[in-house]
Design a protein around this motif. Structure first.
Motif, short mmCIF file in Angstrom:
data_model
loop_
_atom_site.label_atom_id
_atom_site.label_comp_id
_atom_site.label_asym_id
_atom_site.label_seq_id
_atom_site.Cartn_x
_atom_site.Cartn_y
_atom_site.Cartn_z
N LEU A 3 0.82 -1.21 0.00
CA LEU A 3 0.00 0.00 0.00
C LEU A 3 0.85 1.26 0.00
O LEU A 3 0.52 2.24 -0.66
N VAL A 4 1.95 1.22 0.73
CA VAL A 4 2.87 2.37 0.75
C VAL A 4 3.46 2.59 -0.64
O VAL A 4 3.53 3.72 -1.14
N GLN A 5 3.90 1.52 -1.29
CA GLN A 5 4.45 1.63 -2.64
C GLN A 5 3.40 2.13 -3.63
O GLN A 5 3.70 2.94 -4.50
N LEU A 6 2.19 1.66 -3.47
CA LEU A 6 1.10 2.09 -4.34
C LEU A 6 0.83 3.58 -4.16
O LEU A 6 0.64 4.32 -5.13
N GLU A 7 0.84 4.04 -2.91
CA GLU A 7 0.61 5.47 -2.63
C GLU A 7 1.74 6.32 -3.20
O GLU A 7 1.49 7.38 -3.78
N ARG A 8 2.97 5.85 -3.05
CA ARG A 8 4.11 6.61 -3.59
C ARG A 8 4.03 6.69 -5.11
O ARG A 8 4.34 7.72 -5.70
N SER A 9 3.64 5.60 -5.72
CA SER A 9 3.50 5.58 -7.17
C SER A 9 2.42 6.56 -7.63
O SER A 9 2.60 7.28 -8.61
N ALA A 10 1.31 6.60 -6.90
CA ALA A 10 0.22 7.53 -7.23
C ALA A 10 0.68 8.97 -7.03
O ALA A 10 0.35 9.85 -7.85
N ASP A 11 1.45 9.21 -5.97
CA ASP A 11 1.98 10.56 -5.73
C ASP A 11 2.91 10.99 -6.85
O ASP A 11 2.84 12.14 -7.32
N ALA A 13 2.93 9.94 -9.93
CA ALA A 13 2.12 10.17 -11.14
C ALA A 13 1.40 11.52 -11.06
O ALA A 13 1.33 12.24 -12.05
N GLN A 14 0.89 11.85 -9.88
CA GLN A 14 0.20 13.14 -9.70
C GLN A 14 1.19 14.30 -9.89
O GLN A 14 0.89 15.28 -10.57
N ALA A 15 2.36 14.18 -9.28
CA ALA A 15 3.37 15.24 -9.41
C ALA A 15 3.80 15.39 -10.86
O ALA A 15 3.94 16.51 -11.36
N GLU A 16 4.02 14.27 -11.55
CA GLU A 16 4.43 14.32 -12.95
C GLU A 16 3.36 14.97 -13.82
O GLU A 16 3.66 15.74 -14.73
N SER A 17 2.10 14.69 -13.52
CA SER A 17 1.00 15.30 -14.25
C SER A 17 0.98 16.81 -14.04
O SER A 17 0.80 17.58 -15.00
N ARG A 18 1.17 17.25 -12.81
CA ARG A 18 1.22 18.69 -12.51
C ARG A 18 2.40 19.35 -13.22
O ARG A 18 2.29 20.45 -13.74
N TYR A 19 3.53 18.64 -13.23
CA TYR A 19 4.72 19.17 -13.91
C TYR A 19 4.45 19.35 -15.41
O TYR A 19 4.76 20.39 -15.98
N ARG A 20 3.88 18.32 -16.04
CA ARG A 20 3.57 18.42 -17.47
C ARG A 20 2.59 19.55 -17.76
O ARG A 20 2.76 20.29 -18.73
N ARG A 37 1.36 25.16 -10.94
CA ARG A 37 1.44 23.72 -11.20
C ARG A 37 2.76 23.14 -10.69
O ARG A 37 2.78 22.05 -10.12
N PHE A 38 3.84 23.89 -10.86
CA PHE A 38 5.13 23.39 -10.37
C PHE A 38 5.14 23.35 -8.84
O PHE A 38 5.70 22.43 -8.26
N ARG A 39 4.51 24.32 -8.22
CA ARG A 39 4.41 24.28 -6.75
C ARG A 39 3.60 23.07 -6.30
O ARG A 39 3.94 22.43 -5.30
N ASP A 40 2.51 22.77 -7.03
CA ASP A 40 1.72 21.58 -6.71
C ASP A 40 2.56 20.32 -6.83
O ASP A 40 2.48 19.43 -5.98
N ALA A 41 3.37 20.23 -7.89
CA ALA A 41 4.24 19.07 -8.07
C ALA A 41 5.24 18.96 -6.93
O ALA A 41 5.50 17.87 -6.41
N LEU A 42 5.81 20.10 -6.53
CA LEU A 42 6.79 20.10 -5.45
C LEU A 42 6.15 19.80 -4.09
O LEU A 42 6.82 19.28 -3.20
N VAL A 44 4.09 17.56 -3.61
CA VAL A 44 4.04 16.10 -3.55
C VAL A 44 5.45 15.51 -3.51
O VAL A 44 5.71 14.57 -2.76
N GLN A 45 6.34 16.05 -4.31
CA GLN A 45 7.73 15.57 -4.36
C GLN A 45 8.66 16.76 -4.23
O GLN A 45 9.18 17.30 -5.22
N ARG A 46 8.90 17.19 -3.03
CA ARG A 46 9.62 18.44 -2.77
C ARG A 46 11.10 18.41 -3.14
O ARG A 46 11.71 19.45 -3.33
N ASP A 47 11.69 17.23 -3.25
CA ASP A 47 13.12 17.15 -3.56
C ASP A 47 13.41 16.90 -5.03
O ASP A 47 14.55 16.65 -5.40
N GLU A 48 12.40 17.00 -5.87
CA GLU A 48 12.59 16.72 -7.29
C GLU A 48 13.26 17.91 -7.98
O GLU A 48 12.66 18.97 -8.17
N ARG A 49 14.51 17.73 -8.37
CA ARG A 49 15.33 18.78 -8.99
C ARG A 49 14.66 19.36 -10.24
O ARG A 49 14.64 20.57 -10.44
N GLN A 50 14.11 18.51 -11.07
CA GLN A 50 13.48 18.95 -12.32
C GLN A 50 12.34 19.93 -12.04
O GLN A 50 12.17 20.93 -12.74
#
Length: 195
Positions: A3-11, A13-20, A37-42, A44-50
């Motif tokens: 369940l943790v892995q599933l939640e991370r995967s969903a997170d 995907a959500q961050a990537e969608s916001r980034y796109r 949108r980039f703030r929304d992505a961050l 979810v994934q605050r350490d993502e350099r991109q």
């Protein structure tokens, strides 16, 4: 664990969608919308350099250089040699009127780490710095940067022509003449080199 892995995967995907979505908005010229949108992505994934770099680019496009500098701060804290992050900070500092500090970060961007092929990226950053120095009338610093690239075999003819013109601005017409002669030897019909 599943369940943790599933939640991370969903997170992710959500961050990537916001980034796109943010990239699409930025390409359309909606920098403020892209920032959201980039703030929304961050969020979810605050350490993502991109995402940090994208937020910095959007903030600069929205004329918010302080926010751009803040966006790349985590990347630079993690890796002070990140070429793209140093370039983004240089641009942010320049937009704030802090040109001396900006020049230092341009140099860090030139000598920092870039994905392969790094050469063209480093050349582009150096040319951006050179153009800044030319606009400022900083002849000695300009000449120093020009000397570093005058014999760069990877520079295309347009860059070499630009460098030759800048040698004149830097107070070194003899170097400009030598570069123009070299260009004429390669292409005798080069009208710009003749002028």
């Amino acid at each position: 664990t599943f369940l943790v892995q599933l939640e991370r995967s969903a997170d992710r995907a959500q961050a990537e969608s916001r980034y796109r979505d943010g990239m699409e908005l930025l390409h359309r010229g909606d920098a403020a919308g892209a920032m959201e949108r980039f703030r929304d992505a961050l969020a979810v994934q605050r350490d993502e350099r991109q995402y940090q770099l994208a937020l910095a680019d959007a903030a600069l496009a929205a004329d918010r250089p302080i926010e751009a500098a803040a966006a790349v701060a985590p990347t630079l804290e993690h890796d002070a040699t990140d070429g793209a992050a140093n370039l983004a900070l240089a641009r942010a500092l320049l937009a704030q009127g802090k040109s001396t500090q900006a020049i230092a970060y341009y140099h860090r961007g030139i000598y920092g780490h870039w994905p392969a092929p790094a050469g063209p990226r480093r050349m582009a950053v150096r040319m951006e710095l050179i153009d800044l120095l030319a606009r400022q009338g900083a002849k000695e610093d300009l000449l120093g940067e020009l000397l570093l690239i005058q014999n760069d075999a990877t520079a295309d003819s347009a860059v070499r022509r630009h460098v030759a013109h800048l040698f004149v601005l830097a107070g070194s017409p003899a170097r400009a003449t030598a570069l123009f002669r070299e260009m004429l030897q390669r292409r005798p019909d080069d009208a710009d080199a003749l002028g």
